[in-house]
Design an enzyme around this catalytic site. Structure first.
Site: not given
Length: 336
Positions: A76, A138
């Site tokens: 997402g 990330h």
């Protein structure tokens, strides 16, 4: 599957500092021409990312006003970047002429490790990043360098591992070189369950941000993709409040929240020309980012044995943490 070959062309362009660290464990990655490197307990998906993480940790100085969107890949991220950018900049841009209509959110909210610090660059933050500076990553929480010690705001989006895996598998096969054969579902699933996926193991990544959100709720907001899909307006309000720029009663009456939700919706973004033709990190095509965005799509791909294995991994690694997932919608029929 561990590679003991001499450095290939990917490693030749690395800095001397990074080359000194290349004794870390290496494995064949999900993208065939790239190895993945285990560093500080997680897997960097390429040598270039490995070097970027090192450079980021060495050079980035966090500010208390910074905002960081964090996630595992295919959880997402594109959506959360768009929502966060729209909320923070809602007084700067009209919906009708919004930057998100002509730019993909990945080009508006840059990754530390995939954009800003690639090619051994040390970016200049003095002019292009008005405060509050907005970034993305990330990288697992324990490896966030000075961000951990700051009062920066971190927004983490978590997607159930079943759907996250299937989305990642599809994405990788979209961006793999044409000369490469597709990565099989079985091989990808085995690697994922062993923790060998980009920035994984997925359970360590999720737990790192989850535990920090419990410890410092004013600094780390933990969002679940499935809950956001279920009630976007509620989560938009929570996100704005967390960012210290809550929606006013007038904004609510004037439909500002709904307008942002619509602007950033999967359906709206997928239709945009920029997301049909443009590119983002590594010159990958924007259109690869928009597949289904459905909750429970994994039932169309994973067998009962796979479901059982993944469930055991989740229970073993995340059990007792207080974190649970909505993994399957009603009326879904699993693969037999």
């Amino acid at each position: 599957m561990t590679e003991n070959q001499p450095p290939d062309h990917e490693e030749k362009n690395l800095s001397s500092e990074c080359k000194e660290l290349l004794s870390v464990p290496k494995e064949r990655g999900w993208i065939t021409h790239l190895r993945q490197y285990q560093f500080q307990g997680f897997w960097c998906p390429s040598a270039e990312v490995f070097q970027a993480v090192i450079s980021f940790q060495k050079h980035f100085h966090a500010k208390d006003s910074d905002v960081v969107v964090a996630s595992l890949p295919k959880s997402g991220t594109t959506w959360l970047k768009a929502l966060t950018f729209a909320i923070l900049n809602r007084h700067r841009f009209e919906i009708q002429t919004h930057p998100l209509l002509t730019s993909n959110s990945h080009n508006l909210v840059l990754f530390f490790e995939l954009d800003l610090y690639t090619s051994n660059l040390v970016p200049d933050f003095s002019s292009k990043f008005p405060e509050p500076r907005l970034f993305a990553t990330h990288i697992p929480f324990p490896s966030l360098g000075t961000i951990k010690e700051s009062n920066s705001k971190i927004i983490y989006v978590c997607r159930n591992p079943f759907d996250s895996f299937v989305s990642a598998w599809h994405f990788v096969n979209e961006v793999r070189p044409q000369s490469s054969s597709p990565l099989s579902l079985d091989e990808a699933f085995d690697m994922y369950c062993q923790g060998m996926s980009a920035f994984g193991p997925f359970w360590d990544h999720i737990l790192g941000y989850w535990k920090e959100s419990l410890k410092r709720p004013n600094n780390v907001l933990f969002l679940k993709y499935e809950d956001m899909k279920e009630d976007g307006v509620v989560h938009l309000k929570a996100l704005a409040k967390f960012l210290d720029c809550p929606f006013t009663e007038e904004e609510e009456r004037n439909g500002v929240i709904e307008a942002i939700a619509k602007l950033c919706s999967f359906e709206a973004m997928k239709k945009l020309e920029i997301n049909k033709t443009g590119t983002f990190v590594m010159n990958w095509e924007n259109k690869t980012l928009f597949r289904k965005a459905e909750v429970g799509d994994w039932v169309n791909y994973l067998t009962p044995k796979m479901e059982e294995r993944m469930s055991k991994v989740i229970e073993e690694k995340l059990g007792g943490s207080g974190l649970t997932f909505k993994v399957i919608p009603e009326l879904a029929d699993p693969v037999q």
